[in-house]
Write a protein that holds these residues in place. Sequence first.
Motif, PDB file in Angstrom:
ATOM      1  N   CYS A  99     -11.122   2.747   1.096  1.00  0.00           N
ATOM      2  CA  CYS A  99     -10.168   3.951   1.427  1.00  0.00           C
ATOM      3  C   CYS A  99     -10.817   5.039   0.718  1.00  0.00           C
ATOM      4  N   TYR A 100     -10.396   6.324   1.090  1.00  0.00           N
ATOM      5  CA  TYR A 100     -10.522   7.496   0.623  1.00  0.00           C
ATOM      6  C   TYR A 100     -10.069   7.972  -0.624  1.00  0.00           C
ATOM      7  N   PRO A 101     -10.523   8.775  -1.494  1.00  0.00           N
ATOM      8  CA  PRO A 101      -9.668   9.214  -2.850  1.00  0.00           C
ATOM      9  C   PRO A 101      -8.512  10.001  -2.388  1.00  0.00           C
ATOM     10  N   HIS A 102      -8.294  10.517  -0.989  1.00  0.00           N
ATOM     11  CA  HIS A 102      -7.099  11.292  -0.885  1.00  0.00           C
ATOM     12  C   HIS A 102      -6.117  10.596  -0.092  1.00  0.00           C
ATOM     13  N   ASP A 103      -6.550   9.020   0.250  1.00  0.00           N
ATOM     14  CA  ASP A 103      -5.385   8.221   0.868  1.00  0.00           C
ATOM     15  C   ASP A 103      -4.260   8.113  -0.129  1.00  0.00           C
ATOM     16  N   SER A 104      -2.866   8.000   0.446  1.00  0.00           N
ATOM     17  CA  SER A 104      -1.783   7.603  -0.336  1.00  0.00           C
ATOM     18  C   SER A 104      -1.847   6.199  -0.710  1.00  0.00           C
ATOM     19  N   VAL A 105      -0.955   6.181  -1.798  1.00  0.00           N
ATOM     20  CA  VAL A 105      -0.883   4.670  -2.472  1.00  0.00           C
ATOM     21  C   VAL A 105      -0.227   3.768  -1.221  1.00  0.00           C
ATOM     22  N   LYS A 106       0.783   4.705  -0.309  1.00  0.00           N
ATOM     23  CA  LYS A 106       1.615   3.900   0.445  1.00  0.00           C
ATOM     24  C   LYS A 106       0.517   3.249   1.591  1.00  0.00           C
ATOM     25  N   GLU A 107      -0.877   4.037   1.875  1.00  0.00           N
ATOM     26  CA  GLU A 107      -1.608   3.511   2.808  1.00  0.00           C
ATOM     27  C   GLU A 107      -2.547   2.321   2.179  1.00  0.00           C
ATOM     28  N   VAL A 108      -2.543   2.544   0.582  1.00  0.00           N
ATOM     29  CA  VAL A 108      -3.449   1.525  -0.025  1.00  0.00           C
ATOM     30  C   VAL A 108      -2.418   0.178  -0.014  1.00  0.00           C
ATOM     31  N   VAL A 109      -1.433   0.421  -0.234  1.00  0.00           N
ATOM     32  CA  VAL A 109      -0.482  -1.053  -0.263  1.00  0.00           C
ATOM     33  C   VAL A 109      -0.483  -1.635   1.175  1.00  0.00           C
ATOM     34  N   HIS A 110      -0.548  -0.834   2.195  1.00  0.00           N
ATOM     35  CA  HIS A 110      -0.467  -1.396   3.493  1.00  0.00           C
ATOM     36  C   HIS A 110      -1.993  -2.117   3.799  1.00  0.00           C
ATOM     37  N   MET A 111      -3.117  -1.614   3.213  1.00  0.00           N
ATOM     38  CA  MET A 111      -4.340  -2.172   3.225  1.00  0.00           C
ATOM     39  C   MET A 111      -4.298  -3.461   2.759  1.00  0.00           C
ATOM     40  N   MET A 112      -3.629  -3.331   1.436  1.00  0.00           N
ATOM     41  CA  MET A 112      -3.645  -4.811   0.611  1.00  0.00           C
ATOM     42  C   MET A 112      -3.005  -5.654   1.506  1.00  0.00           C
ATOM     43  N   LYS A 113      -1.927  -5.290   2.035  1.00  0.00           N
ATOM     44  CA  LYS A 113      -1.108  -6.483   2.690  1.00  0.00           C
ATOM     45  C   LYS A 113      -1.842  -6.900   3.937  1.00  0.00           C
ATOM     46  N   ALA A 114      -2.431  -5.996   4.493  1.00  0.00           N
ATOM     47  CA  ALA A 114      -3.194  -6.714   5.661  1.00  0.00           C
ATOM     48  C   ALA A 114      -4.433  -7.316   5.351  1.00  0.00           C
ATOM     49  N   ASN A 115      -4.821  -7.355   4.049  1.00  0.00           N
ATOM     50  CA  ASN A 115      -6.178  -8.030   3.533  1.00  0.00           C
ATOM     51  C   ASN A 115      -5.839  -8.943   2.580  1.00  0.00           C
ATOM     52  N   GLN A 116      -4.992  -9.958   2.696  1.00  0.00           N
ATOM     53  CA  GLN A 116      -4.555 -10.844   1.794  1.00  0.00           C
ATOM     54  C   GLN A 116      -4.411 -10.359   0.441  1.00  0.00           C
ATOM     55  N   PHE A 117      -3.936  -9.148   0.093  1.00  0.00           N
ATOM     56  CA  PHE A 117      -3.505  -8.589  -1.065  1.00  0.00           C
ATOM     57  C   PHE A 117      -5.037  -8.289  -2.138  1.00  0.00           C
ATOM     58  N   ARG A 118      -5.994  -8.243  -1.510  1.00  0.00           N
ATOM     59  CA  ARG A 118      -7.300  -7.995  -2.059  1.00  0.00           C
ATOM     60  C   ARG A 118      -7.402  -6.423  -2.680  1.00  0.00           C
ATOM     61  N   PRO A 119      -8.082  -6.215  -3.899  1.00  0.00           N
ATOM     62  CA  PRO A 119      -8.063  -4.759  -4.261  1.00  0.00           C
ATOM     63  C   PRO A 119      -8.826  -4.057  -3.313  1.00  0.00           C
ATOM     64  N   VAL A 120      -8.553  -2.493  -3.566  1.00  0.00           N
ATOM     65  CA  VAL A 120      -9.454  -1.530  -2.503  1.00  0.00           C
ATOM     66  C   VAL A 120     -10.135  -0.562  -3.257  1.00  0.00           C
ATOM     67  N   VAL A 121     -11.552  -0.673  -2.706  1.00  0.00           N
ATOM     68  CA  VAL A 121     -12.543   0.217  -3.289  1.00  0.00           C
ATOM     69  C   VAL A 121     -12.358   1.592  -2.878  1.00  0.00           C
ATOM     70  N   VAL A 122     -12.278   2.636  -3.610  1.00  0.00           N
ATOM     71  CA  VAL A 122     -12.226   3.742  -3.388  1.00  0.00           C
ATOM     72  C   VAL A 122     -13.594   4.538  -3.187  1.00  0.00           C
ATOM     73  N   ALA A 123     -13.841   4.947  -1.917  1.00  0.00           N
ATOM     74  CA  ALA A 123     -15.353   5.545  -1.857  1.00  0.00           C
ATOM     75  C   ALA A 123     -15.037   7.004  -1.140  1.00  0.00           C
ATOM     76  N   HIS A 124     -15.829   7.986  -1.699  1.00  0.00           N
ATOM     77  CA  HIS A 124     -16.028   9.469  -1.206  1.00  0.00           C
ATOM     78  C   HIS A 124     -16.645   9.221   0.186  1.00  0.00           C
ATOM     79  N   GLU A 125     -16.350  10.456   1.093  1.00  0.00           N
ATOM     80  CA  GLU A 125     -16.690  10.298   2.224  1.00  0.00           C
ATOM     81  C   GLU A 125     -18.380  10.283   2.450  1.00  0.00           C
ATOM     82  N   SER A 126     -19.001  10.466   1.356  1.00  0.00           N
ATOM     83  CA  SER A 126     -20.644  10.209   1.554  1.00  0.00           C
ATOM     84  C   SER A 126     -20.850   8.852   1.519  1.00  0.00           C
ATOM     85  N   GLY A 127     -19.747   8.021   1.027  1.00  0.00           N
ATOM     86  CA  GLY A 127     -20.089   6.551   1.062  1.00  0.00           C
ATOM     87  C   GLY A 127     -20.253   6.149  -0.285  1.00  0.00           C
ATOM     88  N   GLU A 128     -20.108   6.828  -1.427  1.00  0.00           N
ATOM     89  CA  GLU A 128     -20.311   6.605  -2.878  1.00  0.00           C
ATOM     90  C   GLU A 128     -19.205   6.129  -3.306  1.00  0.00           C
TER      91      GLU A 128
END
Lengths: 147, 131
Positions: free
Chosen positions: A15-44
């Motif tokens: 996810c991007y740093p500016h994504d909301s926790v709501k988006e992060v929660v949905h990402m987790m749910k859609a991916n077996q509740f795995r943690p989400v890596v936060v990456a800058h738009e540059s890919g870092e």
Amino acid sequence: MVRVCDIMDRDIILCYPHDSVKEVVHMMKANQFRPVVVAHESGEVWGLVSRLAVIRFYGEDLERTRAEDVMRPYRIEVDPQWPIETAAELMKRTRYEHLIIVDPHAGPMRPIGILSSFDIVRYMSGIETGHYEQILKMPQEWSTSSP
Amino acid sequence: MEERVMRLMRKGALSCSEDTSVREVAQIMLVNSTHYCVVINQSHEVLGIISARSILKAFGKDLRQAKAKDILVPYTFTITPSTPLREAIQLMDKRKIEHLIVVSDRPGSKAILGLLHVEDIVDRMAQDEER
């Protein structure tokens, strides 16, 4: 020698740093509740949002908080060619539950995989993938208790 | 009304004895695709819980010799079905544990009723947002 790249999960949830926790929660749910890596738009890689980090916001407005506000900043560069022993020692020392694996040739902190403590347990158990059927014939005392 | 643990807890739990080898515990977790194993004594009382992180403590050791009792996180706090969910979440966050053992409301009881899993809380948060 077994290396980190042999057992890591190459499917990273980003996810991007500016994504909301709501988006992060949905990402987790859609991916077996795995943690989400936060990456800058540059890919870092900037950080990691764990499940324990998001449940702090239970019952609150999840759209008001950003991923960068809840992530644990991540600065360690774990090479995919490291032996498993090195990664396990690092996990024990840092108390990280997940290590983000970065490509040393692709630029600063470019994620290519994630290694969890459970991946290392899988390695330690000595069970080859696809051999679970034999293990399921284990002794009866391995049971599920219920009241 | 304040939500209680009973709304989200799962009944029953995967368990092993204190003398189960760490290798067996790892295999139990793997075969069942769970990231925990509750350690109980012969009276079915809770002694503690083993997570993937706990198993890491035994990395490099002889896993057939190391026992569950050597690596378990001792059971030191009581969560019951009537504990407020928010209180349980604070405990998870403070102790950095993703699975909380839920025991009976009876005073002094260490009989396990079930577990509260972090993923069930995340799931509920996602569901609440969809409403």
